[in-house]
Scaffold this motif. Sequence first.
Motif, short mmCIF file in Angstrom:
data_model
loop_
_atom_site.label_atom_id
_atom_site.label_comp_id
_atom_site.label_asym_id
_atom_site.label_seq_id
_atom_site.Cartn_x
_atom_site.Cartn_y
_atom_site.Cartn_z
N ASP A 25 -85.81 -16.45 -18.84
CA ASP A 25 -86.12 -15.23 -18.10
C ASP A 25 -87.39 -15.33 -17.27
OD1 ASP A 25 -83.87 -13.93 -18.92
OD2 ASP A 25 -84.83 -12.97 -20.62
N THR A 26 -88.48 -15.86 -17.84
CA THR A 26 -89.73 -15.95 -17.07
C THR A 26 -89.57 -16.91 -15.91
OG1 THR A 26 -90.60 -17.60 -18.61
CG2 THR A 26 -91.23 -15.31 -18.99
N ASP A 27 -88.83 -18.01 -16.12
CA ASP A 27 -88.60 -18.96 -15.03
C ASP A 27 -87.75 -18.32 -13.95
OD1 ASP A 27 -90.03 -20.89 -16.39
OD2 ASP A 27 -88.24 -21.82 -17.25
N SER A 28 -86.72 -17.58 -14.35
CA SER A 28 -85.85 -16.91 -13.38
C SER A 28 -86.64 -15.90 -12.56
CB SER A 28 -84.71 -16.18 -14.10
OG SER A 28 -83.88 -17.09 -14.77
N LYS A 29 -87.47 -15.13 -13.23
CA LYS A 29 -88.26 -14.11 -12.53
C LYS A 29 -89.17 -14.76 -11.50
CE LYS A 29 -91.59 -10.41 -13.27
NZ LYS A 29 -92.40 -9.68 -14.24
N GLU A 30 -89.89 -15.80 -11.88
CA GLU A 30 -90.80 -16.48 -10.95
C GLU A 30 -90.03 -17.07 -9.78
OE1 GLU A 30 -94.70 -19.22 -11.41
OE2 GLU A 30 -92.97 -19.84 -12.59
N CYS A 31 -88.88 -17.66 -10.06
CA CYS A 31 -88.05 -18.25 -9.01
C CYS A 31 -87.57 -17.17 -8.04
CB CYS A 31 -86.86 -18.98 -9.63
SG CYS A 31 -85.75 -19.74 -8.44
N ILE A 32 -87.05 -16.09 -8.55
CA ILE A 32 -86.51 -15.03 -7.70
C ILE A 32 -87.62 -14.35 -6.90
CG2 ILE A 32 -85.37 -12.78 -7.73
CD1 ILE A 32 -83.58 -13.96 -9.99
N LEU A 33 -88.79 -14.15 -7.50
CA LEU A 33 -89.90 -13.56 -6.75
C LEU A 33 -90.31 -14.47 -5.59
CD1 LEU A 33 -92.13 -12.07 -9.60
CD2 LEU A 33 -90.84 -10.82 -7.85
N THR A 34 -90.34 -15.77 -5.83
CA THR A 34 -90.70 -16.71 -4.78
C THR A 34 -89.64 -16.71 -3.69
OG1 THR A 34 -91.89 -18.09 -6.36
CG2 THR A 34 -91.29 -19.12 -4.28
N LEU A 35 -88.36 -16.66 -4.07
CA LEU A 35 -87.29 -16.59 -3.08
C LEU A 35 -87.40 -15.32 -2.24
CD1 LEU A 35 -84.29 -17.86 -5.23
CD2 LEU A 35 -85.45 -19.09 -3.38
N CYS A 36 -87.74 -14.21 -2.87
CA CYS A 36 -87.93 -12.95 -2.14
C CYS A 36 -89.08 -13.07 -1.13
CB CYS A 36 -88.19 -11.80 -3.10
SG CYS A 36 -86.73 -11.29 -4.01
N LYS A 37 -90.16 -13.72 -1.53
CA LYS A 37 -91.29 -13.92 -0.62
C LYS A 37 -90.88 -14.78 0.57
CE LYS A 37 -94.81 -13.49 -4.19
NZ LYS A 37 -95.80 -14.21 -5.01
N MET A 38 -90.07 -15.81 0.28
CA MET A 38 -89.62 -16.68 1.36
C MET A 38 -88.71 -15.92 2.33
SD MET A 38 -89.03 -20.25 -0.74
CE MET A 38 -88.77 -21.25 0.73
N MET A 39 -87.84 -15.08 1.80
CA MET A 39 -86.96 -14.29 2.65
C MET A 39 -87.76 -13.27 3.45
SD MET A 39 -84.11 -15.75 2.18
CE MET A 39 -83.08 -14.67 3.14
N ASP A 40 -88.79 -12.70 2.82
CA ASP A 40 -89.67 -11.76 3.52
C ASP A 40 -90.36 -12.45 4.69
OD1 ASP A 40 -90.88 -9.13 3.74
OD2 ASP A 40 -92.74 -10.09 3.04
N ASN A 41 -90.76 -13.71 4.51
CA ASN A 41 -91.37 -14.47 5.61
C ASN A 41 -90.41 -14.64 6.77
OD1 ASN A 41 -93.91 -14.84 4.52
ND2 ASN A 41 -93.39 -16.78 3.55
N VAL A 42 -89.14 -14.86 6.48
CA VAL A 42 -88.13 -14.99 7.54
C VAL A 42 -88.01 -13.68 8.31
CG1 VAL A 42 -85.67 -15.34 8.00
CG2 VAL A 42 -86.84 -16.81 6.36
N ILE A 43 -88.01 -12.57 7.58
CA ILE A 43 -87.91 -11.25 8.23
C ILE A 43 -89.15 -10.96 9.07
CG2 ILE A 43 -87.81 -8.76 7.79
CD1 ILE A 43 -86.07 -9.54 5.29
N ALA A 44 -90.32 -11.32 8.53
CA ALA A 44 -91.59 -11.05 9.22
C ALA A 44 -91.80 -11.96 10.42
CB ALA A 44 -92.76 -11.20 8.24
N LYS A 45 -91.25 -13.17 10.36
CA LYS A 45 -91.45 -14.15 11.43
C LYS A 45 -90.10 -14.73 11.87
CE LYS A 45 -95.67 -15.43 9.02
NZ LYS A 45 -96.33 -16.48 8.24
N PRO A 46 -89.24 -13.92 12.46
CA PRO A 46 -87.88 -14.38 12.77
C PRO A 46 -87.80 -15.56 13.74
CG PRO A 46 -88.31 -12.27 13.81
CD PRO A 46 -89.48 -12.56 12.92
N GLY A 47 -88.79 -15.74 14.58
CA GLY A 47 -88.76 -16.84 15.54
C GLY A 47 -89.41 -18.11 15.05
N ASN A 48 -89.95 -18.09 13.86
CA ASN A 48 -90.68 -19.25 13.33
C ASN A 48 -89.76 -20.09 12.45
OD1 ASN A 48 -92.41 -21.06 12.11
ND2 ASN A 48 -94.00 -19.54 11.69
N GLU A 49 -89.32 -21.22 12.96
CA GLU A 49 -88.41 -22.10 12.22
C GLU A 49 -89.05 -22.70 10.96
OE1 GLU A 49 -85.12 -22.63 12.71
OE2 GLU A 49 -85.27 -21.08 14.24
N LYS A 50 -90.37 -22.78 10.94
CA LYS A 50 -91.06 -23.37 9.79
C LYS A 50 -90.83 -22.58 8.51
CE LYS A 50 -95.17 -25.22 10.42
NZ LYS A 50 -96.60 -25.32 10.80
#
Length: 83
Positions: A25-50
């Motif tokens: 559970d703790t590993d899943s939570k940390e993984c999913i939170l990081t994935l959410c942050k990465m997806m948030d970066n895509v939304i915040a910077k849609p033109g940034n391929e990095k």
Amino acid sequence: VDDTPTSDKMTPDQAIQLILSSNFDTDSKECILTLCKMMDNVIAKPGNEKVRCIRLSNENFDGKVGSRRGGVEFLLACGFTYR
């Protein structure tokens, strides 16, 4: 026989289910939170391929996402690419 879809055929939902079923559970939570942050970066910077790149050499990424079953598969299913 392992019937887990390969990463190139997995949907985001299947990848999340793999994360939840393969990690503590703790590993899943940390993984999913990081994935959410990465997806948030895509939304915040849609033109940034990095922000759409998977950097397996990044120790922080590897510890939170890369070493978890389903983590990289989720990103690939969402259109991320290896860098």
